[in-house]
Design a protein around this motif. Sequence first.
Motif, PDB file in Angstrom:
ATOM      1  N   THR B 233       1.084  -1.271  -0.074  1.00 46.92           N
ATOM      2  CA  THR B 233       0.083   0.034  -0.017  1.00 46.92           C
ATOM      3  C   THR B 233       0.256   1.438  -0.056  1.00 46.92           C
ATOM      4  OG1 THR B 233      -1.654  -1.899   0.844  1.00 46.92           O
ATOM      5  CG2 THR B 233      -1.858   1.262   1.404  1.00 46.92           C
ATOM      6  N   VAL B 234       2.092   1.083   0.152  1.00 51.67           N
ATOM      7  CA  VAL B 234       2.558   2.555   1.057  1.00 51.67           C
ATOM      8  C   VAL B 234       3.655   2.625  -0.537  1.00 51.67           C
ATOM      9  CG1 VAL B 234       5.177   3.246   1.543  1.00 51.67           C
ATOM     10  CG2 VAL B 234       3.570   1.676   3.463  1.00 51.67           C
ATOM     11  N   THR B 235       3.903   1.876  -0.896  1.00 50.73           N
ATOM     12  CA  THR B 235       4.825   2.416  -2.685  1.00 50.73           C
ATOM     13  C   THR B 235       3.433   2.172  -3.465  1.00 50.73           C
ATOM     14  OG1 THR B 235       4.178  -0.318  -2.633  1.00 50.73           O
ATOM     15  CG2 THR B 235       6.507   0.817  -2.556  1.00 50.73           C
ATOM     16  N   GLY B 236       1.852   1.564  -3.631  1.00 57.55           N
ATOM     17  CA  GLY B 236       0.877   1.957  -4.608  1.00 57.55           C
ATOM     18  C   GLY B 236       0.454   3.096  -4.082  1.00 57.55           C
ATOM     19  N   ILE B 237       0.333   4.033  -2.898  1.00 57.83           N
ATOM     20  CA  ILE B 237      -0.259   4.644  -3.266  1.00 57.83           C
ATOM     21  C   ILE B 237       0.844   6.102  -3.406  1.00 57.83           C
ATOM     22  CG2 ILE B 237      -0.193   7.107  -0.901  1.00 57.83           C
ATOM     23  CD1 ILE B 237      -0.847   4.876   1.001  1.00 57.83           C
ATOM     24  N   ALA B 272      -0.352  -5.744  10.929  1.00 57.89           N
ATOM     25  CA  ALA B 272       0.387  -4.274  10.328  1.00 57.89           C
ATOM     26  C   ALA B 272      -0.426  -3.101  10.421  1.00 57.89           C
ATOM     27  CB  ALA B 272       1.360  -3.997   9.257  1.00 57.89           C
ATOM     28  N   VAL B 273      -0.586  -1.476  10.649  1.00 56.49           N
ATOM     29  CA  VAL B 273      -1.276  -0.759  10.375  1.00 56.49           C
ATOM     30  C   VAL B 273       0.097   0.550  10.096  1.00 56.49           C
ATOM     31  CG1 VAL B 273      -2.761  -1.501  12.623  1.00 56.49           C
ATOM     32  CG2 VAL B 273      -0.999   1.012  13.104  1.00 56.49           C
ATOM     33  N   LEU B 274      -1.143   1.493   8.943  1.00 51.56           N
ATOM     34  CA  LEU B 274      -0.201   2.297   8.763  1.00 51.56           C
ATOM     35  C   LEU B 274      -1.064   3.598   9.168  1.00 51.56           C
ATOM     36  CD1 LEU B 274      -0.324   1.518   5.126  1.00 51.56           C
ATOM     37  CD2 LEU B 274       1.337   1.517   6.089  1.00 51.56           C
ATOM     38  N   LEU B 275      -0.306   4.535   9.309  1.00 51.82           N
ATOM     39  CA  LEU B 275      -0.914   5.815  10.092  1.00 51.82           C
ATOM     40  C   LEU B 275      -0.827   6.760   8.268  1.00 51.82           C
ATOM     41  CD1 LEU B 275      -2.608   7.922  11.637  1.00 51.82           C
ATOM     42  CD2 LEU B 275      -0.588   8.057  13.246  1.00 51.82           C
ATOM     43  N   VAL B 276      -1.916   7.613   7.417  1.00 49.68           N
ATOM     44  CA  VAL B 276      -1.621   7.808   6.650  1.00 49.68           C
ATOM     45  C   VAL B 276      -1.917   9.835   6.822  1.00 49.68           C
ATOM     46  CG1 VAL B 276      -2.360   8.259   4.105  1.00 49.68           C
ATOM     47  CG2 VAL B 276      -1.525   6.063   5.072  1.00 49.68           C
ATOM     48  N   GLU B 277      -1.474  10.447   6.436  1.00 53.00           N
ATOM     49  CA  GLU B 277      -2.236  12.076   6.341  1.00 53.00           C
ATOM     50  C   GLU B 277      -1.939  12.813   5.453  1.00 53.00           C
ATOM     51  OE1 GLU B 277      -2.727  13.353  10.274  1.00 53.00           O
ATOM     52  OE2 GLU B 277      -1.047  15.371  10.086  1.00 53.00           O
ATOM     53  N   VAL B 278      -3.416  13.013   4.580  1.00 56.70           N
ATOM     54  CA  VAL B 278      -3.067  13.539   3.875  1.00 56.70           C
ATOM     55  C   VAL B 278      -3.491  15.399   3.992  1.00 56.70           C
ATOM     56  CG1 VAL B 278      -3.152  12.102   1.748  1.00 56.70           C
ATOM     57  CG2 VAL B 278      -4.363  13.015   2.556  1.00 56.70           C
ATOM     58  N   ASP B 279      -2.559  16.316   3.832  1.00 52.02           N
ATOM     59  CA  ASP B 279      -3.735  17.459   3.806  1.00 52.02           C
ATOM     60  C   ASP B 279      -3.259  18.764   2.365  1.00 52.02           C
ATOM     61  OD1 ASP B 279      -0.597  18.694   3.975  1.00 52.02           O
ATOM     62  OD2 ASP B 279      -0.846  18.621   5.750  1.00 52.02           O
ATOM     63  N   PRO B 282      -9.144  21.807   0.083  1.00 51.88           N
ATOM     64  CA  PRO B 282     -10.170  20.303   0.827  1.00 51.88           C
ATOM     65  C   PRO B 282     -10.451  19.787  -0.468  1.00 51.88           C
ATOM     66  CG  PRO B 282     -10.907  23.032   1.478  1.00 51.88           C
ATOM     67  CD  PRO B 282      -9.417  22.982   0.981  1.00 51.88           C
ATOM     68  N   ALA B 283     -10.421  19.913  -1.844  1.00 52.54           N
ATOM     69  CA  ALA B 283     -10.332  18.716  -2.335  1.00 52.54           C
ATOM     70  C   ALA B 283      -9.712  17.791  -3.062  1.00 52.54           C
ATOM     71  CB  ALA B 283     -11.007  19.925  -4.399  1.00 52.54           C
ATOM     72  N   GLY B 284      -8.441  18.175  -2.642  1.00 56.14           N
ATOM     73  CA  GLY B 284      -7.120  17.837  -3.286  1.00 56.14           C
ATOM     74  C   GLY B 284      -7.323  16.671  -2.062  1.00 56.14           C
ATOM     75  N   VAL B 285      -7.237  16.905  -0.990  1.00 54.77           N
ATOM     76  CA  VAL B 285      -7.366  16.243   0.370  1.00 54.77           C
ATOM     77  C   VAL B 285      -8.306  14.880   0.072  1.00 54.77           C
ATOM     78  CG1 VAL B 285      -7.635  16.095   2.662  1.00 54.77           C
ATOM     79  CG2 VAL B 285      -6.312  18.362   1.696  1.00 54.77           C
ATOM     80  N   GLU B 286      -9.808  15.397  -0.155  1.00 51.95           N
ATOM     81  CA  GLU B 286     -10.508  14.232  -0.126  1.00 51.95           C
ATOM     82  C   GLU B 286     -10.408  13.729  -1.761  1.00 51.95           C
ATOM     83  OE1 GLU B 286     -13.176  13.515   1.880  1.00 51.95           O
ATOM     84  OE2 GLU B 286     -12.527  15.200   3.372  1.00 51.95           O
ATOM     85  N   ALA B 287      -9.826  14.080  -2.578  1.00 51.69           N
ATOM     86  CA  ALA B 287      -9.088  13.245  -3.520  1.00 51.69           C
ATOM     87  C   ALA B 287      -7.910  12.127  -3.104  1.00 51.69           C
ATOM     88  CB  ALA B 287      -9.665  13.465  -4.951  1.00 51.69           C
ATOM     89  N   ALA B 288      -7.591  12.883  -2.976  1.00 52.21           N
ATOM     90  CA  ALA B 288      -6.075  11.982  -2.715  1.00 52.21           C
ATOM     91  C   ALA B 288      -6.699  10.799  -0.771  1.00 52.21           C
ATOM     92  CB  ALA B 288      -4.878  12.715  -1.434  1.00 52.21           C
ATOM     93  N   ALA B 289      -7.501  11.294  -0.126  1.00 55.61           N
ATOM     94  CA  ALA B 289      -8.195  10.542   0.881  1.00 55.61           C
ATOM     95  C   ALA B 289      -8.608   9.295   0.424  1.00 55.61           C
ATOM     96  CB  ALA B 289      -8.811  10.728   1.946  1.00 55.61           C
ATOM     97  N   GLN B 290      -8.949   9.049  -0.906  1.00 53.15           N
ATOM     98  CA  GLN B 290      -9.938   8.443  -1.248  1.00 53.15           C
ATOM     99  C   GLN B 290      -9.156   7.315  -2.104  1.00 53.15           C
ATOM    100  OE1 GLN B 290     -13.319   8.329  -0.851  1.00 53.15           O
ATOM    101  NE2 GLN B 290     -12.889   5.813  -2.436  1.00 53.15           N
ATOM    102  N   VAL B 292      -6.244   7.194  -1.472  1.00 54.44           N
ATOM    103  CA  VAL B 292      -5.273   6.516   0.037  1.00 54.44           C
ATOM    104  C   VAL B 292      -6.065   4.689   0.265  1.00 54.44           C
ATOM    105  CG1 VAL B 292      -4.339   5.716   2.755  1.00 54.44           C
ATOM    106  CG2 VAL B 292      -3.690   8.111   0.331  1.00 54.44           C
ATOM    107  N   ALA B 293      -7.560   5.488   0.734  1.00 60.33           N
ATOM    108  CA  ALA B 293      -8.311   3.886   1.412  1.00 60.33           C
ATOM    109  C   ALA B 293      -8.422   2.951   0.086  1.00 60.33           C
ATOM    110  CB  ALA B 293      -9.884   4.419   1.856  1.00 60.33           C
TER     111      ALA B 293
END
Lengths: 300, 473, 383
Positions: B233-237, B272-279, B282-290, B292-293
């Motif tokens: 997932t890390v490399t995928g992101i 394992a867990v991943l803690l991911v933060e995008v900032d 707003p729109a870019g953040v929403e898209a990036a969070a999507q 990531v998920a």
Amino acid sequence: MSGGAINDGALATFAEEVGADGPVACVGGRTQWSVGGAVEAGTREVRAPAGIAEYEPAEMVVRCGAGTTVADLDAALGEKSQCVALPAWDGATVGGVLAVGRSGIRRLGYGPVRDTLLEARYVSAEGRLVKAGGPVVKNVSGFDLCRLLVGSLGTLGLLAQVVLRCRPVPAVSRWFAGELDPFELRLRLHRPTSILWDGTTTWLLLEGHPDDVAAQAAFARAPEVDGPPPLPTGGRRSVRPSELRALTGRFVAEVGVGIVHTAEAQPPAALSPGAVELNRRIKHEFDPSGRLNPGRSVLA
Amino acid sequence: MPDALVADLRAALAPERVLAEPLELTLYARDAGIIEGHAHVVCFPLTTGEVQACVRIARAHGRPFTPRGSGTGLAGGAVPVEDPVVIVTTKMDRILEVDEEDRVAWVEPGVLNLDLTHSVAHLGLHYAPDPSSQQSCTVGGNVATNSGGPHCLLYGVTSAHVLAIEVVLADGSVALLGGVDAEPAGYDLRGAFVGSEGTMGIATRIAVRLTPTPPAVRTLLLDFLSVEGAAATVTGIIAAGIVPAALEMMDAEITRAVEDFVHAGFPRDAAAVLLVEVDGLPAGVEAAAQVVADVGRVHGARSTRVAADEAERALLWKGRKSAFGAIARIAPNYYLHDAVVPRTRLVEVLSRVYEIAARHRLVMMNVFHAGDGNLHPLIVFDRRENGVMERVTAAGEEIITACVEAGGVLSGEHGIGLEKRDYMPLIFGEADLDAQARLRHAFDPDGVANPTKVLPAGSRCGDLQRVPEGAWI
Amino acid sequence: MTLHLDDDELVSCVACGLCLPHCPTYRVTGEESASPRGRIAAMRAVQWSGAPLEGDFTRFMDLCVQCRACEAVCPSSVPFGHLMEGARETLASDTRYQPGWRRAGYRVLGRHRLLLTASTALAVGQRLRLVPRRFGLPRLALRRRPLVATGNDVWLFTGCVMDAWMRETHAAVMRVLAAAGAGVALPGPGAACCGALHEHAGLVEDAQRLARRVIGAFPGEAPVLVDSAGCGAALKGYGRLLGTPDAAEFSRRVMDVHEWLAARVDALPVPARRFPQLVAVQDPCHLRHVQKAHAHVRTVLGRYADLVELDDEGLCCGAGGAYAALHPDMAADIRARKVAAIARTGAVVVASANPGCAMHLAVAGLDVRHPLEIVDEVIRDGR
């Protein structure tokens, strides 16, 4: 993995070509050839190898010959929607842009050129291949020779191959322009990629998610334009960003950064005596005979 | 009867700011790592002039000097070797100037990293490098080690945030490196100085860049039933063109320990867990969070938890940042490693790291900056157990070797110091080390600034750098 | 030479330094010897390497305020307070760390009638301007109205200095408890002093003797409420101090008065109008770091007043029981940071749930009140 036009053999050949004796200058696209003074007449010219040696998109780093043009590199990276934060002046090479160290007009958003170089293999004044830095995005193993090489005008070593940090190509990239207060925009917008100002008109480059760009553009109340204005090419001055407010005459300034492009030549910036002495000692340590790019100097 | 060096320092500073009693010196024998040295005398200058005096007096008495901030380094950079004058900057702790428009702050070296951020928060600004020790470490120490932190993935490490440095050089003179304008003239001496671990002089005033606090933030916790899924997932992101502000990974052991300690709702049965933060906006953040998920789901994420508010975000980060608190429940001592590998080699290197720990019968956990491939294998042990230090050391050496063999480097943010000095030849050849020694030589021709650190003996061709005496692990 | 400390506790510090910024004396000095990490290194030097007790070591230990902020932030859960008490116990028994005059001073605290008499004398002295302001004493009352028990639901621990100097605070607390519907029982003379200061000074036997007396003064099962954070922390620690099941059982009955009220906040009257001024909440160290009951103050007080938080993450104010008297300069330097943090809030009134903190801050000219005095005032105004 793509490319392969450049391998260790090419680096060794380049090192041999540079050799250990006699004045030598490394030539790129000659787009900033006069920065720091003219190379002495009679200096032998060499060219760094070109081509991409290694590119793994998921790593977001690329290894290429210093002689690769930025345009060629960006074209290859663009296939994977990536790019490098180096100005793609017509014909400019990666090594040349790094050696001169001047950032492009997107510096406000992308950061300075010096933060792009992760690893350098260069040929020393003794004709030896030397490695500085490392091929990963975060590295504090040893002293930061990469930072020293960027902007050194090839006077400490001649770049042969580099590893660069890549960045994603933004989803959209739009220029806007109007008679706006550039300083206000800089404070109110979140990380615009570029704000240029000629004393009257402000040009604004917004990049990222389309909705964000549209929202920021609406806030700025400026119509879209084709691109940035032509930059005066006579001189370049570096000031504190807030000092731009006091500019007069003809210029285009990079707001938030502090670079001023002017038609007339600018005097060299002053340096404290202590720093001048350190510059001199560093040059002496790396190139005691002064054979690398003679005539050009970071203090000129 | 204090010696002449101590007497001179006391005359130049003030008697109470020069320590030379045996018990006082004991307290400056080490940093937060495990190597100990011995200080000859410890002094606390208040001004650039006093730092100059310390350096000049040390030199007049033939002593080297070692700069020190809060002493939170882990690589032995502040460990006194060769009986030096230790120059502590903790009393130089003023924020001198905050320029809101230029987003620049001039600070003294002893200002604490988090204090700086707190002091500019009301302007909507912060100081971006956030090492885990940010509450305690000084900006001067950050400059010396080129510190990183979780949010350096997007924002860059210390070097990207330092504009100018006033430095007292090894000869006692002062030089201003870099500048607050866009393109200071000359070589990038500022860049060369950042990360030099005190071997090129002492920073006495530092101009740092302040970063606007992003308008939108999304923090996600993804949990996986395999380390491979998390690493993919890390490399995928990254491959999807997202550069998160932070991308942290915690393995099964540490996740369990953290959850038992902070009760943040981390899945106790995750591999394992991943803690991911995008900032950002707003729109870019929403898209990036999507994205990531989605990438997580493709690679087998069992669940994706999105922090609903600032409180939940703080709780998730508390879990990440309490990792060391959690391990204290398992064993009293830990040895925290620091190496960087290409992000695409994370899975392979991690499995080697686990194998090494198992072979040495050591408890190993991993909590690290996955986004930039910055591994932090953490060995927990009880140093009173017979022979355990030998096993810890041997495992550490194998871990470093494994990282280097995977195309990595020795340190991502802790530095080389004494700890990894002798591993430098693993990644640098003779000519490479010689070049670094030349840079050091230009700043400090006599080798009196924090001697024996970073470069192994003999780095300079024909140079006979002494092996540290009185330093032991 | 040994300090008689537990090696397991002493080994648990990994010297990471995360405690440093939370230590008030380190904040002022920037010196290791004034930090938890440095103090532990010094303890190790004595216990493991035979460094002498006298001289620097004693000085380093004595400068600690014992606020225990370091414990709350320690990633390795080092029991620093216990180590420091142990070190001071050894200093008190093996060296001249606690000279006769100091021991005598601490003993007065346990002799309540003597303390009351001395306090009256001090109050007279204040009227005659014979007591310098820099001593940091509040303006003492010439006469103290006796407290009257109102029932048997809860005990109120009255203590030594607080009863002698700030009895009106107890009265306010009792009124608030009554408003919540609780009848308050008052202890006999045995509850004269909790022994916290003795324990902090290393006079452990004196502390244990006082602890036994206190336990004996609170028969039955009713909760023992404390309105002084320092005393409450001490009473909650009797189980460990005495090591007996009875003591542990007693400690379980002890609650800070805000803790008890917070669980019954709905039983408190609804204010007719809120406290007119913004109130800055100062967390006493032994409430925040030791009892971890500082949130309860906000629950109760927030019902009656608009609160503002300090931005110093609970850094100590420098009062430290007897600390301000023994280290006036350091205590004043520490206080200066707190005063600045309070000034940054813009609040004029400060709430502090510990009498020592209140007195220490009042010397700097601040209007400091016990949280329940503010609550009491609002409730009474509403009638």
